[in-house]
Design a protein around this motif. Structure first.
Motif, mmCIF file in Angstrom:
data_model
loop_
_atom_site.group_PDB
_atom_site.id
_atom_site.type_symbol
_atom_site.label_atom_id
_atom_site.label_comp_id
_atom_site.label_asym_id
_atom_site.label_seq_id
_atom_site.Cartn_x
_atom_site.Cartn_y
_atom_site.Cartn_z
ATOM 1 N N ARG A 1 -7.193 5.940 0.730
ATOM 2 C CA ARG A 1 -7.170 5.870 2.191
ATOM 3 C C ARG A 1 -6.274 4.707 2.643
ATOM 4 O O ARG A 1 -5.452 4.846 3.547
ATOM 5 C CB ARG A 1 -8.590 5.666 2.714
ATOM 6 N N MET A 2 -6.432 3.566 1.955
ATOM 7 C CA MET A 2 -5.618 2.394 2.288
ATOM 8 C C MET A 2 -4.139 2.690 2.058
ATOM 9 O O MET A 2 -3.290 2.325 2.873
ATOM 10 C CB MET A 2 -6.038 1.202 1.412
ATOM 11 N N GLU A 3 -3.860 3.341 0.942
ATOM 12 C CA GLU A 3 -2.460 3.644 0.619
ATOM 13 C C GLU A 3 -1.849 4.571 1.675
ATOM 14 O O GLU A 3 -0.690 4.418 2.058
ATOM 15 C CB GLU A 3 -2.367 4.296 -0.761
ATOM 16 N N GLN A 4 -2.709 5.532 2.126
ATOM 17 C CA GLN A 4 -2.220 6.438 3.173
ATOM 18 C C GLN A 4 -1.932 5.668 4.459
ATOM 19 O O GLN A 4 -0.932 5.885 5.128
ATOM 20 C CB GLN A 4 -3.235 7.552 3.414
ATOM 21 N N GLU A 5 -2.853 4.754 4.777
ATOM 22 C CA GLU A 5 -2.665 3.942 5.987
ATOM 23 C C GLU A 5 -1.407 3.080 5.861
ATOM 24 O O GLU A 5 -0.628 2.941 6.796
ATOM 25 C CB GLU A 5 -3.878 3.039 6.198
ATOM 26 N N VAL A 6 -1.234 2.504 4.670
ATOM 27 C CA VAL A 6 -0.074 1.647 4.432
ATOM 28 C C VAL A 6 1.207 2.465 4.544
ATOM 29 O O VAL A 6 2.207 2.016 5.124
ATOM 30 C CB VAL A 6 -0.188 0.975 3.042
ATOM 31 N N ALA A 7 1.153 3.706 4.006
ATOM 32 C CA ALA A 7 2.339 4.568 4.066
ATOM 33 C C ALA A 7 2.713 4.859 5.515
ATOM 34 O O ALA A 7 3.896 4.813 5.889
ATOM 35 C CB ALA A 7 2.067 5.866 3.318
ATOM 36 N N VAL A 8 1.670 5.120 6.328
ATOM 37 C CA VAL A 8 1.919 5.397 7.751
ATOM 38 C C VAL A 8 2.493 4.146 8.413
ATOM 39 O O VAL A 8 3.495 4.204 9.150
ATOM 40 C CB VAL A 8 0.621 5.839 8.459
ATOM 41 N N ALA A 9 1.854 2.984 8.107
ATOM 42 C CA ALA A 9 2.307 1.728 8.715
ATOM 43 C C ALA A 9 3.753 1.424 8.304
ATOM 44 O O ALA A 9 4.562 0.965 9.110
ATOM 45 C CB ALA A 9 1.389 0.581 8.289
ATOM 46 N N THR B 1 6.571 -3.733 -2.544
ATOM 47 C CA THR B 1 5.666 -2.589 -2.715
ATOM 48 C C THR B 1 4.709 -2.435 -1.534
ATOM 49 O O THR B 1 4.332 -1.337 -1.163
ATOM 50 C CB THR B 1 4.857 -2.741 -4.001
ATOM 51 N N GLU B 2 4.271 -3.560 -0.976
ATOM 52 C CA GLU B 2 3.387 -3.464 0.180
ATOM 53 C C GLU B 2 4.236 -3.317 1.446
ATOM 54 O O GLU B 2 5.453 -3.326 1.377
ATOM 55 C CB GLU B 2 2.552 -4.733 0.293
ATOM 56 N N ILE B 3 3.524 -3.225 2.585
ATOM 57 C CA ILE B 3 4.285 -3.193 3.833
ATOM 58 C C ILE B 3 4.811 -4.597 4.058
ATOM 59 O O ILE B 3 4.075 -5.565 3.938
ATOM 60 C CB ILE B 3 3.401 -2.874 5.045
ATOM 61 N N GLY B 4 6.075 -4.663 4.376
ATOM 62 C CA GLY B 4 6.677 -5.978 4.518
ATOM 63 C C GLY B 4 6.520 -6.557 5.908
ATOM 64 O O GLY B 4 6.052 -5.896 6.828
ATOM 65 N N GLY B 5 6.923 -7.792 6.014
ATOM 66 C CA GLY B 5 6.859 -8.447 7.310
ATOM 67 C C GLY B 5 8.241 -8.894 7.762
ATOM 68 O O GLY B 5 8.364 -9.782 8.590
ATOM 69 N N ASP B 6 9.297 -8.289 7.195
ATOM 70 C CA ASP B 6 10.663 -8.675 7.560
ATOM 71 C C ASP B 6 11.209 -7.764 8.678
ATOM 72 O O ASP B 6 10.777 -6.614 8.824
ATOM 73 C CB ASP B 6 11.602 -8.557 6.345
ATOM 74 N N TYR B 7 12.147 -8.330 9.399
ATOM 75 C CA TYR B 7 12.716 -7.588 10.534
ATOM 76 C C TYR B 7 14.148 -8.066 10.751
ATOM 77 O O TYR B 7 14.452 -9.242 10.558
ATOM 78 C CB TYR B 7 11.869 -7.882 11.777
ATOM 79 N N TYR B 8 15.030 -7.133 11.131
ATOM 80 C CA TYR B 8 16.376 -7.561 11.549
ATOM 81 C C TYR B 8 16.913 -6.561 12.567
ATOM 82 O O TYR B 8 16.480 -5.408 12.625
ATOM 83 C CB TYR B 8 17.329 -7.683 10.349
#
Lengths: 116, 532
Positions: free
Chosen positions: B290-298, B326-333
């Motif tokens: 479930r977490m992985e699915q949520e992470v994929a969506v995020a 591998t996780e959702i990142g926190g970078d932005y450009y």
């Protein structure tokens, strides 16, 4: 001492129908034999034991059921078990009960088997 | 046949013994055996009053095997019973009696009442009584052997049932969906398989104790008195489970549990333990999925925040990249055209990873868009943004960011680094300068933090690289980082490349260095060259 075991019985079409409730162990087995003997002494030799409300039977309980079977064999009587849990049916089969007794899905089919 | 002769009477008794043996041999119980023997004696000795008493061992009390007249017991008490076959002749209601030792140290005493024709028992009858006694001894021995044979078959079948039930219980337990059902079924099977009268599971969790009982009618007080007990305990997730079974049953009362019972109880307890563990692992697997699915969506949502294509700026060449870990990142450009013809170049990095970091990136992105075209100076803009981030972010989440406003016609760049890695700007001498002006990271303080902007000029052939710490901190399997110096050198040495080629080359160089080691952080870079 508390126990969950009890039974009721009824005579229907010349058959003694015993319905058990709870764990069929030493105490339960004795109760069944007592009920059977009362009917047997009055000449009833067609017996139906409905185990719908008994989900667990131990081997001491089974030894009492074998006692009933032996008594009935001497008088050419018949015993049919009904409403058996699959696990109990398998246990009875391994213990050899179905060599001398039958089993049926319901009380009605068991009573019908008595005429066969 | 002349029945008045001794031979004739003997013949009758012999026939009767033969028939009697066949009848007695068929009997399955002691009461029936005694009853049939009493009938046999009644017929052959012309008395209606035959009584049999029996004891299994020398020291046991006598008990009724078949009693026609309750007064017979009084005579039994008066007799001095011998442990051999012996015929007792008495006066009174029971003129004849005999004691008979039989197989397995058991013993019968038989009392015969007066004959119906009021005559005395003859010597012949006393003699033939010995033959009938022998018949009873033989019949009892046959009964014992039959019983032993039946007991043996029963015992073997019972062992098969135990093994079969153990296998079936294991299968059923693994299919049950609730912990309570698993424990209850394990308890039921433990009680039934060991012939226990009752049992319970004691569950201790955080100093609180609760019980499951079988059979259901039993309550706590029923477990205070017992003759035999067997128990086994396991602990799972800081909860202790003790299976206890009480009073092993037999047809003759309560007996001690055996080694087999101990093995059965432990096997069932282990099956329950494994089933509980498997259920927990299953729950964790579902939760992880479930977490992985949520992470994929995020992750998908976050990717939509990044530019699919950077704007084309006349006389400039621009490229950017974001490689999340591998996780959702926190970078932005991004590179955003402003209403006044300038362009805003932004690179940001939220501390941490996962959904919280992703949510903060969303807030950052939304705030950026809403504030950029306002008439704020760059310093005011960053201060406003800081307040929004401070309000939107949890206490342990911050953002480092680099903002640069490019005036394309002049190459003027005003920038602020909010706690971010310094950007590189190339010099004519093929060296580079690090752009450090700015202030502290965003989201840490909720007031107008001091921010200093600086202005630099990008002339023809000059370049600027803005990046996140995922590049210098990329490490290989030995734990060595790519480093600021390597990055600086790469920047200095590859000035001839176009923007996209530079970015590709930089990523290749980092990957070569890490040599397949897992990427621990997001990698983001934005690169701008002035062509003319």
């Amino acid at each position: 001492m508390s126990t969950d075991f009890h039974l009721d019985s009824v005579v229907q079409d010349d058959c003694l129908v015993i319905r058990t409730f709870g764990y069929v162990n030493n105490m339960g087995g004795k109760e069944i034999v007592k009920c059977f003997n009362e009917g047997f002494d009055h000449g009833l030799t067609k017996i139906v034991i409905n185990l719908a409300e008994s989900k667990v039977v131990n081997s001491i309980g089974i030894s009492y059921l074998l006692e009933i079977i032996e008594k009935l064999m001497d008088k050419k009587g018949k015993l049919v078990f009904t409403n058996l849990e699959p696990a109990i049916e398998k246990t009875f089969s391994i213990m050899g009960l179905f060599h001398f007794a039958e089993h049926a899905a319901t009380e009605e089919t068991a009573i019908a088997k008595m005429g066969e | 046949m002349d029945y008045s002769t001794l031979t004739g009477r003997l013949s009758i008794h012999l026939d009767s013994i033969q028939e009697g043996f066949e009848e007695l041999y068929k009997q399955h119980s002691m009461p029936e055996l005694a009853k049939q023997f009493a009938h046999l004696l009644s017929g052959n000795f012309m008395t209606a009053d035959v009584n049999l008493f029996f004891r299994e061992h020398d020291q046991d009390e006598w008990h009724d095997a078949y009693v026609k007249n309750s007064q017979a017991f009084a005579l039994l008490q008066q007799l001095s019973i011998k442990d051999t076959f012996f015929i007792y002749e008495n006066k009174g209601d029971y003129p004849l009696a005999f004691s008979l030792p039989v197989a397995e140290s058991a013993q019968f005493v038989v009392l015969l009442g007066r004959k119906l024709n009021k005559t005395s028992y003859s010597d012949f009858e006393k003699l033939s009584l010995q033959m009938f006694a022998q018949l009873l001894a033989n019949a009892y021995q046959a009964y014992c052997m039959q019983k032993k044979e039946k007991d043996l078959i029963f015992s073997l079948n019972h062992r098969i049932v135990q093994l079969n039930s153990l296998v079936d219980a294991g299968i059923k337990i693994t299919r049950l969906k609730r912990d309570g059902a698993i424990l209850s079924h394990g308890l039921e099977q433990a009680v039934a398989m060991t012939n226990a009268a009752r049992g319970r599971v004691k569950i201790i969790k955080r100093n609180r104790t609760r019980y499951l009982y079988f059979p259901k009618g039993f309550v706590s007080r029923d477990f205070k008195n017992y003759t035999s007990i067997l128990s086994t305990t396991f602990t799972f997730r800081r909860t202790s489970y003790t299976f206890e079974i009480f009073d092993k049953e037999s047809r003759h009362g309560t007996i001690d549990f055996e080694m087999t019972d101990e093995l059965l109880l432990e096997s069932l307890s282990r099956q329950v333990h494994v089933a509980l563990e498997n259920r927990e692992l299953g729950r964790q697997a579902v939760e992880k999925l479930r977490m992985e699915q949520e992470v994929a969506v995020a992750r998908e949502v976050q990717q939509t925040l990044l530019p699919k294509q950077l704007p084309a700026i006349e006389n400039y060449n621009i490229a950017g990249i974001n490689i999340p870990s591998t996780e959702i990142g926190g970078d932005y450009y991004d590179c955003l055209p402003l209403d006044d013809g300038r362009y805003a170049l932004v690179v940001a990095d939220v501390t941490g990873h996962g959904i919280p970091a992703s949510l903060l990136v969303n807030s950052f992105h939304a705030s950026l868009y809403s504030l950029l075209n306002s008439n704020f100076t760059l310093r005011e803009f960053v201060q406003k943004l800081n307040k929004v981030i401070y309000t939107a972010s949890p206490a342990n989440k911050f953002i480092t960011a680099f903002f640069a406003l490019l005036e394309p016609a002049t190459g003027k760049i005003e920038y602020i680094s909010a706690g971010h890695n310094p950007a590189f700007i190339s010099t004519r001498e093929k060296s580079c300068v690090k752009l450090n002006a700015g202030g502290i990271i965003l989201g840490m303080l909720g007031f107008d933090i001091p921010m200093e902007s600086e202005t630099v000029f990008l002339e023809s052939g000059q370049r600027i690289l803005i990046y996140t710490d995922g590049i210098p901190e990329a490490d290989n399997r030995q734990g060595t980082m790519y480093g600021d110096d390597t990055l600086t050198d790469f920047f200095k040495e590859h000035g001839e490349l176009g923007a996209q080629e530079f970015i590709n080359g930089l990523i290749d160089d980092v990957k070569r260095f890490t040599h397949g080691a897992p990427q621990s952080d997001d990698i983001t870079a934005l690169y701008l060259c002035r062509e003319k």
